[in-house]
Design an enzyme around this catalytic site. Structure first.
Site, PDB file in Angstrom:
ATOM      1  N   GLY A 207       0.799  -1.218   0.000  1.00 51.79           N
ATOM      2  CA  GLY A 207       0.000   0.000   0.000  1.00 51.79           C
ATOM      3  C   GLY A 207       0.831   1.267   0.000  1.00 51.79           C
ATOM      4  O   GLY A 207       2.038   1.233  -0.226  1.00 51.79           O
TER       5      GLY A 207
ATOM      6  N   LEU B 170       0.422   3.598  -2.247  1.00 50.12           N
ATOM      7  CA  LEU B 170       0.830   3.357  -3.634  1.00 50.12           C
ATOM      8  C   LEU B 170       1.365   4.610  -4.321  1.00 50.12           C
ATOM      9  O   LEU B 170       0.890   5.720  -4.080  1.00 50.12           O
ATOM     10  CB  LEU B 170      -0.356   2.793  -4.417  1.00 50.12           C
ATOM     11  CG  LEU B 170      -0.981   1.518  -3.830  1.00 50.12           C
ATOM     12  CD1 LEU B 170      -2.165   1.068  -4.680  1.00 50.12           C
ATOM     13  CD2 LEU B 170       0.043   0.396  -3.713  1.00 50.12           C
ATOM     14  N   HIS B 171       2.365   4.386  -5.178  1.00 47.27           N
ATOM     15  CA  HIS B 171       2.973   5.476  -5.954  1.00 47.27           C
ATOM     16  C   HIS B 171       3.149   5.013  -7.397  1.00 47.27           C
ATOM     17  O   HIS B 171       2.681   3.921  -7.772  1.00 47.27           O
ATOM     18  CB  HIS B 171       4.303   5.889  -5.315  1.00 47.27           C
ATOM     19  CG  HIS B 171       5.214   4.728  -5.013  1.00 47.27           C
ATOM     20  ND1 HIS B 171       5.771   3.942  -6.011  1.00 47.27           N
ATOM     21  CD2 HIS B 171       5.636   4.182  -3.849  1.00 47.27           C
ATOM     22  CE1 HIS B 171       6.515   3.002  -5.474  1.00 47.27           C
ATOM     23  NE2 HIS B 171       6.448   3.103  -4.147  1.00 47.27           N
ATOM     24  N   GLU B 172       3.848   5.801  -8.184  1.00 47.75           N
ATOM     25  CA  GLU B 172       4.029   5.506  -9.620  1.00 47.75           C
ATOM     26  C   GLU B 172       4.718   4.171  -9.874  1.00 47.75           C
ATOM     27  O   GLU B 172       4.513   3.551 -10.912  1.00 47.75           O
ATOM     28  CB  GLU B 172       4.849   6.626 -10.283  1.00 47.75           C
ATOM     29  CG  GLU B 172       4.126   7.950 -10.381  1.00 47.75           C
ATOM     30  CD  GLU B 172       3.010   7.931 -11.414  1.00 47.75           C
ATOM     31  OE1 GLU B 172       3.199   7.297 -12.464  1.00 47.75           O
ATOM     32  OE2 GLU B 172       1.957   8.528 -11.151  1.00 47.75           O
TER      33      GLU B 172
ATOM     34  N   HIS C 175       4.313   1.347  -8.041  1.00 49.75           N
ATOM     35  CA  HIS C 175       3.227   0.359  -7.973  1.00 49.75           C
ATOM     36  C   HIS C 175       2.324   0.475  -9.210  1.00 49.75           C
ATOM     37  O   HIS C 175       1.905  -0.524  -9.772  1.00 49.75           O
ATOM     38  CB  HIS C 175       2.363   0.591  -6.732  1.00 49.75           C
ATOM     39  CG  HIS C 175       3.093   0.494  -5.430  1.00 49.75           C
ATOM     40  ND1 HIS C 175       3.345   1.593  -4.646  1.00 49.75           N
ATOM     41  CD2 HIS C 175       3.614  -0.567  -4.763  1.00 49.75           C
ATOM     42  CE1 HIS C 175       3.975   1.215  -3.550  1.00 49.75           C
ATOM     43  NE2 HIS C 175       4.162  -0.087  -3.588  1.00 49.75           N
TER      44      HIS C 175
ATOM     45  N   ASP D 144      12.900  -4.224  -5.792  1.00 53.07           N
ATOM     46  CA  ASP D 144      13.243  -5.241  -4.788  1.00 53.07           C
ATOM     47  C   ASP D 144      13.798  -6.452  -5.538  1.00 53.07           C
ATOM     48  O   ASP D 144      13.142  -7.485  -5.653  1.00 53.07           O
ATOM     49  CB  ASP D 144      12.000  -5.601  -3.987  1.00 53.07           C
ATOM     50  CG  ASP D 144      11.423  -4.406  -3.264  1.00 53.07           C
ATOM     51  OD1 ASP D 144      11.792  -4.164  -2.115  1.00 53.07           O
ATOM     52  OD2 ASP D 144      10.610  -3.677  -3.868  1.00 53.07           O
TER      53      ASP D 144
ATOM     54  N   ARG E 130       8.613   4.382   1.589  1.00 52.64           N
ATOM     55  CA  ARG E 130       9.435   4.816   2.725  1.00 52.64           C
ATOM     56  C   ARG E 130      10.062   6.192   2.502  1.00 52.64           C
ATOM     57  O   ARG E 130      10.575   6.782   3.451  1.00 52.64           O
ATOM     58  CB  ARG E 130      10.527   3.776   3.026  1.00 52.64           C
ATOM     59  CG  ARG E 130       9.973   2.495   3.632  1.00 52.64           C
ATOM     60  CD  ARG E 130      11.067   1.592   4.194  1.00 52.64           C
ATOM     61  NE  ARG E 130      10.525   0.529   5.015  1.00 52.64           N
ATOM     62  CZ  ARG E 130      10.279  -0.718   4.588  1.00 52.64           C
ATOM     63  NH1 ARG E 130      10.543  -1.065   3.341  1.00 52.64           N
ATOM     64  NH2 ARG E 130       9.780  -1.632   5.414  1.00 52.64           N
TER      65      ARG E 130
ATOM     66  N   LYS F  83      11.428   5.495  -6.483  1.00 54.49           N
ATOM     67  CA  LYS F  83      10.179   5.727  -5.740  1.00 54.49           C
ATOM     68  C   LYS F  83       9.999   4.640  -4.696  1.00 54.49           C
ATOM     69  O   LYS F  83      10.280   3.467  -4.956  1.00 54.49           O
ATOM     70  CB  LYS F  83       8.989   5.709  -6.693  1.00 54.49           C
ATOM     71  CG  LYS F  83       9.053   6.829  -7.702  1.00 54.49           C
ATOM     72  CD  LYS F  83       7.695   7.414  -7.986  1.00 54.49           C
ATOM     73  CE  LYS F  83       7.838   8.508  -9.023  1.00 54.49           C
ATOM     74  NZ  LYS F  83       6.879   9.591  -8.839  1.00 54.49           N
TER      75      LYS F  83
HETATM   76  P1  AMP Z   1       5.903  -2.626  -1.651  1.00 57.82           P
HETATM   77  O1  AMP Z   1       4.550  -2.005  -1.512  1.00 57.82           O
HETATM   78  O2  AMP Z   1       7.029  -1.705  -1.329  1.00 57.82           O
HETATM   79  O3  AMP Z   1       6.005  -3.971  -0.980  1.00 57.82           O
HETATM   80  O4  AMP Z   1       6.076  -2.927  -3.210  1.00 57.82           O
HETATM   81  C1  AMP Z   1       5.130  -3.696  -3.917  1.00 57.82           C
HETATM   82  C2  AMP Z   1       5.683  -4.003  -5.283  1.00 57.82           C
HETATM   83  O5  AMP Z   1       5.948  -2.792  -5.983  1.00 57.82           O
HETATM   84  C3  AMP Z   1       7.021  -4.769  -5.222  1.00 57.82           C
HETATM   85  O6  AMP Z   1       7.040  -5.766  -6.239  1.00 57.82           O
HETATM   86  C4  AMP Z   1       8.033  -3.684  -5.489  1.00 57.82           C
HETATM   87  O7  AMP Z   1       9.231  -4.155  -6.072  1.00 57.82           O
HETATM   88  C5  AMP Z   1       7.282  -2.789  -6.452  1.00 57.82           C
HETATM   89  N1  AMP Z   1       7.850  -1.434  -6.426  1.00 57.82           N
HETATM   90  C6  AMP Z   1       8.022  -0.635  -5.342  1.00 57.82           C
HETATM   91  N2  AMP Z   1       8.651   0.515  -5.697  1.00 57.82           N
HETATM   92  C7  AMP Z   1       8.891   0.421  -7.032  1.00 57.82           C
HETATM   93  C8  AMP Z   1       9.526   1.271  -7.984  1.00 57.82           C
HETATM   94  N3  AMP Z   1      10.043   2.460  -7.634  1.00 57.82           N
HETATM   95  N4  AMP Z   1       9.598   0.858  -9.258  1.00 57.82           N
HETATM   96  C9  AMP Z   1       9.089  -0.346  -9.625  1.00 57.82           C
HETATM   97  N5  AMP Z   1       8.485  -1.189  -8.775  1.00 57.82           N
HETATM   98  C10 AMP Z   1       8.380  -0.823  -7.498  1.00 57.82           C
END
Ligand code: AMP
Length: 283
Positions: free
Chosen positions: A31, A33-35, A37, A150, A187, A184
């Site tokens: 959650g 969420l940004h660009e 996601h 990641d 955190r 992005k």
């Molecule tokens: P998170 O909400 O941080 O667990 O991320 C969810 C999914 O979004 C994971 O597969 C992340 O690798 C992907 N994600 C997070 N930040 C980015 C980003 N800046 N660019 C591409 N994918 C991202």
């Protein structure tokens, strides 16, 4: 767009879609969420008939001193982003829905999880593999989308799917960055204005390392030394790791003679940020 809080609710909807012969894409997230996601959701919408976005801050992948409590949450803003992007369903369960009182089954992995984030965060990937497994069983996707942001997680999930003969495709998506280069991340909201500026040292180090490798430098030690030097010049930065590993196995490997992942984790103040680049071809 539907918002479901229960496993049974998602399963019922997924079953109905399957009956109609519709394909399902899953985007697992925590959650806020940004660009980054959104790029995963866009790709999933383009490649599947229905897209499920899971929004769940998974307690079992956080260590006792980590940011589980303070992790940013905003389901309203997330719902708007998902709806606009064309997702069909958000699965946003409470921890008690995912982990009942009798919960004692975990998916564990060795090897790929031994270095990088697996070393700094010992229980992290056990939590990730377990929750991703559960999400796959609940949403039964044909494809699931993960970011290269990641990178170790992507390697871990690919290995898990292969090892356990799971019936879906894992799609890796490129890192989305701010205009000034910062990857992005949810955190990033922890950063003060001064820290936000200091955080640029991560993408600068990645750029520097990548430029050296693309110019033909094969000696991993030299690449890592240049990156460490650059980061050490930023007073607000503290290195957790700066490493080069084989991309498929995540074993330490300091020679650019096979596909390598160069990954970094750096504390900016109290905030731990990660970034990386992958060199697929030897030059
Ligand atoms: P998170 O909400 O941080 O667990 O991320 C969810 C999914 O979004 C994971 O597969 C992340 O690798 C992907 N994600 C997070 N930040 C980015 C980003 N800046 N660019 C591409 N994918 C991202």
């Amino acid at each position: 767009m539907q918002i479901e809080k229960t496993v049974a609710g998602v399963k019922a909807q997924v079953k109905a879609w399957k009956k109609e012969g519709l394909s399902i894409g899953l985007v697992p997230t925590m959650g806020y969420l940004h660009e980054g996601h959104k790029s995963l959701i866009d790709r999933a919408v383009a490649e599947n008939d229905r897209v499920v976005v899971s929004i769940f801050v998974n307690p079992i992948q956080f260590g006792p001193t980590e940011d589980l409590e303070s992790y940013p949450r905003d389901l309203n803003a997330d719902s708007l982003l998902c709806e606009k992007a064309g997702a069909a369903l958000i699965f946003a369960p409470e921890p008690s829905e995912m982990y009942g009182e009798d919960f004692t089954t975990f998916v564990d992995m060795s090897g790929v999880t031994g270095e990088l984030c697996g070393k700094s965060r010992p229980i992290h990937f056990r939590g990730v593999c377990t929750v991703v497994n559960k999400l796959f069983n609940i949403a039964m996707p044909d494809r699931a989308y993960f970011g290269q942001k990641d990178a170790q997680q992507l390697a871990v999930i690919r290995r898990m799917v292969r090892n356990l003969n799971m019936n879906l495709e894992i799609v890796g998506c490129p890192i989305i960055r701010e205009a000034d280069g910062l990857a992005k991340s949810s955190r990033n909201t922890y950063l003060s204005a001064e820290e936000r500026q200091a955080a640029l040292v991560l993408s600068r180090a990645i750029k520097t390392g990548q430029a050296m490798v693309q110019a033909g430098e094969k000696d991993g030690e030299k690449v890592l030394a240049a990156m460490r030097q650059l980061i050490s010049e930023e007073p607000l930065a503290r290195i957790d790791y700066v490493e080069m590993v084989k991309w498929d196995t995540i074993e330490i490997h300091h020679r650019v003679d096979c596909p390598v992942l160069v990954a970094i984790a750096v504390f900016i103040g109290k905030t731990r940020l990660i970034d990386n680049f992958i060199q697929e071809q030897t030059i």
